[in-house]
Design a protein around this motif. Structure first.
Motif, short mmCIF file in Angstrom:
data_model
loop_
_atom_site.label_atom_id
_atom_site.label_comp_id
_atom_site.label_asym_id
_atom_site.label_seq_id
_atom_site.Cartn_x
_atom_site.Cartn_y
_atom_site.Cartn_z
N ASP A 1 41.28 47.78 45.36
CA ASP A 1 42.26 46.86 43.97
C ASP A 1 41.23 45.98 43.19
N GLY A 2 40.14 46.18 42.85
CA GLY A 2 39.30 45.54 41.93
C GLY A 2 38.56 44.41 42.44
N LEU A 3 38.34 44.77 43.88
CA LEU A 3 37.67 43.78 44.78
C LEU A 3 36.06 43.90 44.37
N GLU A 4 35.54 45.06 44.38
CA GLU A 4 33.99 45.10 43.84
C GLU A 4 33.82 44.45 42.69
N TYR A 5 34.50 44.43 41.51
CA TYR A 5 34.52 43.58 40.35
C TYR A 5 34.79 41.80 40.88
N TYR A 6 35.70 41.66 41.60
CA TYR A 6 35.80 40.26 41.91
C TYR A 6 34.51 39.83 42.70
N PRO B 1 38.28 42.24 36.15
CA PRO B 1 38.58 42.43 34.75
C PRO B 1 39.71 42.96 34.27
N GLU B 2 40.56 42.65 33.46
CA GLU B 2 41.79 43.29 33.17
C GLU B 2 41.42 44.73 32.68
N ASP B 3 40.37 45.16 31.89
CA ASP B 3 40.13 46.33 31.37
C ASP B 3 39.62 47.34 32.59
N LYS B 4 39.40 46.73 33.45
CA LYS B 4 39.07 47.64 34.66
C LYS B 4 40.12 47.64 35.95
N ASN B 5 40.83 46.59 35.87
CA ASN B 5 42.11 46.75 37.04
C ASN B 5 43.19 45.89 36.51
N SER B 6 44.27 46.38 36.54
CA SER B 6 45.49 45.48 36.10
C SER B 6 45.81 44.81 36.87
N SER C 1 45.17 41.76 36.73
CA SER C 1 43.62 41.16 37.10
C SER C 1 43.85 39.72 37.34
N VAL C 2 44.73 38.80 36.77
CA VAL C 2 44.72 37.36 36.95
C VAL C 2 45.35 37.27 38.44
N SER C 3 46.53 37.68 38.58
CA SER C 3 47.17 37.52 39.84
C SER C 3 46.26 37.76 41.07
N LYS C 4 45.39 38.99 40.93
CA LYS C 4 44.52 39.47 41.81
C LYS C 4 43.55 38.48 42.21
N HIS D 1 54.04 49.49 57.60
CA HIS D 1 55.24 49.69 58.17
C HIS D 1 55.00 51.03 58.84
N TYR D 2 55.60 50.98 60.31
CA TYR D 2 55.59 52.23 60.95
C TYR D 2 54.19 53.22 61.02
N ALA D 3 53.14 52.57 61.25
CA ALA D 3 51.89 53.15 61.49
C ALA D 3 51.40 53.73 60.04
N ASN D 4 51.92 52.76 58.96
CA ASN D 4 51.41 53.21 57.80
C ASN D 4 51.17 52.08 56.87
N GLU D 5 50.10 52.25 55.94
CA GLU D 5 49.64 51.03 55.04
C GLU D 5 50.42 51.62 53.64
N ASN D 6 51.36 50.87 53.08
CA ASN D 6 51.82 51.48 51.84
C ASN D 6 51.29 50.48 50.76
N TRP D 7 50.21 49.79 50.88
CA TRP D 7 49.59 49.11 49.95
C TRP D 7 50.32 48.37 48.87
N CYS D 8 51.52 47.98 49.06
CA CYS D 8 52.51 47.34 48.34
C CYS D 8 51.91 45.92 47.65
N MET D 9 52.03 45.65 46.48
CA MET D 9 51.63 44.35 45.85
C MET D 9 50.12 44.19 46.14
N ILE D 10 49.64 42.72 46.12
CA ILE D 10 48.37 42.88 45.89
C ILE D 10 47.67 41.72 46.88
N GLY D 11 46.45 41.17 47.02
CA GLY D 11 45.97 40.52 48.02
C GLY D 11 45.69 41.04 49.10
N TYR D 12 45.00 40.22 50.03
CA TYR D 12 44.75 40.63 51.47
C TYR D 12 45.12 39.40 52.57
N HIS D 13 46.58 39.32 52.30
CA HIS D 13 47.26 38.25 52.76
C HIS D 13 47.36 37.87 54.29
#
Lengths: 768, 768
Positions: free
Chosen positions: B467-472, B479-484, B486-489, B420-432
């Motif tokens: 957000d865990g993408l390298e592991y993915y 992995p949940e121990d690397k990035n919370s 984790s299943v949703s992501k 929003h307004y020239a900013n990425e606020n990174w809210c929630m997950i995925g790259y939808h």
């Protein structure tokens, strides 16, 4: 063909030789010791970038209270300091309050340190010890060995691009620190916001937004490394401020947006022994895009030596405007360093495409002129802008247009008082833009838009809420019980009003002329015949009872006492002298000023006045007195002006680090010297005349912008022969003690005949 | 001629009548009670200004700790509040975290008060009591009586200009407060800087710069009063910050530059009884000059009623895209309010000249498209952007270009996540973004630049530090121990990757298709056959031991529990069902979900989930479940989808202030309704098919942008007749339980034949 080639090589050789001449006589270290407040770093004439070492972290406040040490660091560098903190890109030259110091860059080796560390033990931080033996300061070039890191640092600059060349030792722990918390006159809340973007593996952009002397100031940058960094990161103190990451990132390392109030970033490199790392660092007031464009336009290459050579060539071209011969090498260095100092500012304030951030914070385009900023007008209207009307007429015209643009953008509908970077900082008193503008028209540097300039000047002089002006307009003086420093304000308003009247006369506006000539007499209202001084008056019309004519505080003056400030009626010195008892009485009064004692208590309490700049009770180290040595011209003893002026040049200025008697004040202190060295001085800018003093040059050729040149020469010149015996213009004797601007500019040769005893017959006709 | 005139008047009459129709069915109050997070104020479709009352000062932090009450104020207004603080110009609609609330304006009478005061006793500040009886909320119009001040306040807006009309009582103490400290989700350090300039006796400009959800956000304004103020002034808390005035001014009164961190300005007026004061308030992301130009272009006049009429005309035009007949008036209002909510955002984010502040903080020009901002993509990729691919295809194309512009400007080389307004606020997950973009190409809203879009999508899906993408990418799961979470992501990345593959297929890029189809199977890696749920896996390949499939915290999910989130394989539901034991087992599993109990402890600890939005353990009030009711289509019981969908529409949505079951989430919650009301839903955006549910409209005519219209009609529709007996497209029977996009868009008539018992033979063929 061979002949032509020889000729070409000869010309090239001569040009190259000449190109080396003038900058050799400049010592940028002059004024870096004590209170000169100059900086030794790299800049081009009137350049936007001033890339220079800072030797302290210069906090305005420490633990919530004023840090008196900070005053020494107005330009970031103090000659006696043992360490260098780093190299920042913006510096005032010679100001008496400060700001800037944007974007400190520092190369280091070894363990990463993001704090500057202490002067006592530089190993506690990124700063480094250095020695003057390993330091070179030239116009547009600075070099130093950073001993703690064994890095040779070299700096040069184009107008908008600073260039760093760092020669490293072999290391796999090479760093470049980019500290956006650093600044000059910083304090906890100084930084409003800082923003750094890593665009790719060798390009950084961002900005620093501050408040302070400039209320709202943003400078954008673009930074390129000559080789990719291997990793990067940052720290900031305000980790609590930003709340948007949701734990997604470790933003401290290799995260390309570094944002907060005080970003301290680092970039890591593996370096071979003697490997050079070059950094280009461009500024813009508009945007990071603007900074990148400035960089790409001005320095599209990585040739440090080429930038150095081109920029030193620019300096030679400007310095060649006065080809002076002096009695000694020291005098020559003093002269050319003064000349150098007069060409440091106002600085260019627009991108290569003419765009700049205006006072209204909108982006404007300078249409048909170059936009400048840093107008320290209480200082520079006196001699610097008049100096420009001789040797920088084109630039001075653009400076007038810059002031008019400021006026157009001002919510107050005022010309600048003291403005820098799209801000009015309101420093000091008066509305001396009107003087600088009037003088530029009177001396023909600008001819167009005179009515526009007059309207802006008149409007500025009528803003009722400005600094006692409503009282001044109503009552004919500023009452001390309503507004402090009331005498200084009354006197300066009166002079400024006279300058407006001169402009009105030139514009043919009789109404404005009459109105402002009337206002220009208001100095009379604060003259107290009972004491013989200008004296603060209260709103009931009585003079303030307690009155210490030696003090600079609470006596109705600012940065000057009654002895000095009472002499400020430059536009009607003759009448002032009448008020003060006539010529002989006045001459004695001046004599007393120059020889009396002044108690330390009066000196210690005024920031801008130090023992260095004082002769008796005369304060040369600050501006209100600059015209005073020339006032003998209105008495029967003009030869005392000649004597005093030579004495001041000889004792107050030199070619060493301590070579200035006080703040250079954005070039005013040096402009006093360049004028005086040539033998004359603009006591009342807005008047056509210059008061004659006593030149200390042997000769000087003024290479004017219109191609004409004027030779000022002396006969029988020596250190002792300070008295003018005779003055001729193109062989014609001049017996008055002033010179008109048109005479100066059109002369072929002006000859001063010097002697070791006063010629009391010469120069008794003074300007009216 | 007379005939022509009559015809013209008839057309005008019809148009006017029609123009009044749809907005009458919209109740902007829907969602303002409880957690809908909608605002009732004035805006145009996708408008830059959202001028709306705020009923609290909504501080994110109080005394340094999180204020749980703030969540109720994401859109500034809570229906049950007794007072209005004022009217601010920017509001999110339905978000689950917040920001904005810029430029609060409040008219008052009597003693000047610059604090808002308390809800309990509004007389302690400028706020006022109000009653819903004296309140009107319509699209583009809001009105309320401010009881404490006896001022009738009316608001309307064009795209970039808010317009206020205040009808005052007789007073010589009329004020308009302009509070720049006010904001939504504010805290002590939220304001970075505020700047107000008084340009003349009726024009104000300035900006507010904040951090927070948007790290660096600046909004500029221009404000004009319909009559001059008699005086003005301001207060600020940070009086210590600015150090430049040297005592020259009393800046608190009639000083035209009001600058600091939290300016609260006031403007005073003498007002006659029933005198109207009109304010035009324009926004810009570029500059105050841009805001003035926006104002001058969009609302050059002072005719409030004209702006209201024109803006309501815009709403009617947009709402007329679906001409729906419903069973009840309530349903009609629910439907049109949902439709209204789907057209609030993303918002226009450019000045009238196409310029806007980009993610790099530089000024860009939208070339050939309209630039939009507020991309809450974790929400809106599901149904809102698909909805646009039917009824806002032109705008959705421009939204794709806006996302690509964001990508071009991103230092991360990523498409927006939540911007929003020239900013990425990174809210929630995925790259939808990749889903929204893919769906737009698949459904033909955009055809050009497919390779550019594919490159941006692929690059976004390969940012290793995101957000865990390298592991993915390395391990096939986060992995949940690397990035919370984790299943949703893992699940959402897998779906997004499938969407990229669909785009690659369309672009003819087999390599990318293969790569991302492979990645799209990674959901398999987090399926735990032993529990029948998706379950967090550790980096050693084992499943996390402790596992509570009812909990939303620490279980590998975000804003949803394993029961809901495990069902997220929209691109391969058939395979997911196989994994989970086959169709019948899965159908029973869904039955359980909808009827089981869930303990309060699981609800209370999740901001975005409230009892209002829950059926059994199914959470409709938040997005991860939105496709779930449609999943019966892949079992042998598609009629259960029909039943559930109708039940959800009937019980979770209404036409009252409490008419939303949770945050409207930038239109997603409402888009679920508009789709479902028409009888189908985009379970897997990027696929051509829509899953058939059960329409609740009697009929609806879709007026497509290409001029074609599609009639969706029902036979035998009633509240009880929720089961689809038969479906025809242009008379041809369709026995599958999905509808292709091209069928929908090209149909003349789609007919649903309804009944009160399931037709278990119909609709057994599901999408693959």
């Amino acid at each position: 063909m061979k002949k032509l080639l020889t000729l070409f090589l000869l010309i090239l050789f001569l040009q190259t030789t000449q190109a080396q001449d003038y900058i050799d006589y400049v010592n940028p270290m002059v004024g870096t010791q004590n209170m000169g407040h100059t900086y030794p770093g790299a800049t081009v004439p009137f350049g936007m970038v001033q890339l220079s070492p800072d030797t302290d972290t210069t906090r305005y406040e420490l633990n919530g209270s004023y840090n008196s040490e900070v005053y020494r660091y107005c330009a970031g560098y103090q000659y006696d300091d043992p360490t260098i903190v780093g190299f920042s890109h913006t510096h005032f030259s010679g100001t008496g309050h400060s700001d800037l110091g944007d974007f400190l860059v520092m190369p280091t080796v070894g363990e990463l340190q993001l704090d500057a560390g202490s002067e006592e033990d530089p190993s506690t931080g990124y700063r480094s010890a250095f020695s003057h033996e390993n330091e070179i300061a030239e116009p547009a070039y600075y070099s130093v060995l950073l001993e703690d890191h064994n890095i040779q640092a070299e700096l040069t600059a184009s107008n908008r691009v600073g260039m760093h060349r760092y020669t490293f030792p072999q290391t796999d722990e090479g760093h470049v620190i980019l500290d956006l918390e650093h600044g000059i006159y910083t304090y906890d809340e100084k930084n409003v916001w800082t923003f750094v973007r890593v665009e790719n593996d060798s390009t950084i952009t961002g900005y620093r937004q501050t408040n302070g002397w400039a209320r709202t100031r943003t400078v954008y940058f673009a930074m390129k490394f000559s080789k990719p960094f291997k990793e990067y990161g940052h720290e900031k103190d305000d980790n609590g401020v930003y709340r948007g990451f949701w734990g997604k990132f470790d933003e401290s390392k290799n995260f390309p947006e570094m944002i907060g109030k005080d970003i301290q970033a680092y970039f890591n490199f593996d370096m071979e022994e003697d490997e050079e790392l070059i950094i280009k660092f461009a500024l813009s007031s508009v945007s990071t895009k603007g900074a990148l464009k400035n960089m790409q336009t001005e320095v599209p290459h990585w040739d440090f030596d080429r930038v150095k050579e081109e920029s030193q060539g620019l300096w030679n071209r400007e310095l060649s405007k006065v080809d002076a011969e002096t009695l000694t090498k020291e005098d020559r260095e003093t002269f050319y360093t003064a000349l150098y100092h007069t060409f440091l500012g106002p600085i260019t304030y627009q991108d290569v495409d003419g765009r700049y951030r205006g006072l209204d914070q909108n982006i404007h385009t300078a249409d048909g002129f170059t936009n400048y900023t840093i107008f320290s007008l209480w200082d520079t209207y006196r001699a610097l802008h008049p100096w420009f009307n001789i040797v920088q007429r084109e630039r001075n015209k653009d400076m007038v247009y810059s002031m008019l643009a400021h006026y157009d953008q001002s919510a107050h509908h005022m010309l600048p008082v003291w403005s820098h970077y799209a801000n009015e900082n309101w420093c000091m008193i008066g509305y001396h833009s009107v003087s600088a503008i009037s003088d530029a028209y009177i001396k023909g540097s600008i001819t167009d838009d005179i009515n526009r300039s007059l309207t802006a000047s008149v409007q500025t002089a009528r803003v009722p809420y400005y600094d006692g002006l409503e009282y001044y307009m109503d009552m004919g003086y500023v009452p001390e019980d309503k507004n402090s420093s009331s005498v200084s304000k009354t006197l300066e308003y009166a002079y400024d009003d006279w300058a407006i009247a001169q402009l009105a006369k030139k514009a043919g506006n009789q109404d404005v002329y009459d109105t402002f000539m009337e206002r220009s007499t208001y100095y009379e209202n604060v003259y107290d015949a009972s004491t013989g001084f200008m004296r603060p008056k209260l709103s009931d019309g009585s003079f303030k009872k307690e009155f210490d004519e030696m003090d600079t505080h609470g006596q109705g003056f600012i940065e000057g006492n009654a002895w000095n400030y009472s002499l400020y009626v430059p536009h009607n010195t003759e009448h002032m002298i009448e008020l003060m008892g006539g010529k002989d009485r006045f001459s004695e009064h001046l004599d007393s000023l120059f020889v009396m004692d002044i108690d330390d208590k009066y000196i210690n309490r005024t920031e801008d006045i130090t023992r260095d700049g004082i002769i008796g009770n005369y304060v040369h180290g600050n501006e209100p007195g600059h015209h005073i040595p020339y006032l003998y011209n209105w008495t029967n003893h003009p030869w005392k002006t000649q004597e005093r002026v030579r004495m001041i040049m000889e004792t107050m200025y030199s070619n060493g680090p301590d070579g200035l008697p006080g703040n250079d004040d954005a070039g005013q202190m040096s402009a006093w010297y360049t004028f005086s060295a040539l033998g004359f001085y603009p006591v009342a800018p807005g008047a056509e005349w210059y008061a004659i003093g006593s030149p200390n040059v042997k000769s000087a050729r003024l290479n004017l912008e219109n191609g004409h040149f004027v030779i000022i020469k002396t006969e029988n010149q020596s250190k002792e022969n300070v008295y003018v015996q005779r003055l001729t213009i193109d062989g014609k004797d001049i017996n008055r003690n002033y010179l008109n601007h048109s005479e100066l500019m059109n002369a072929d040769t002006i000859t001063f005949y010097m002697g070791d005893t006063p010629n009391k017959e010469w120069g008794t006709v003074y300007p009216k």
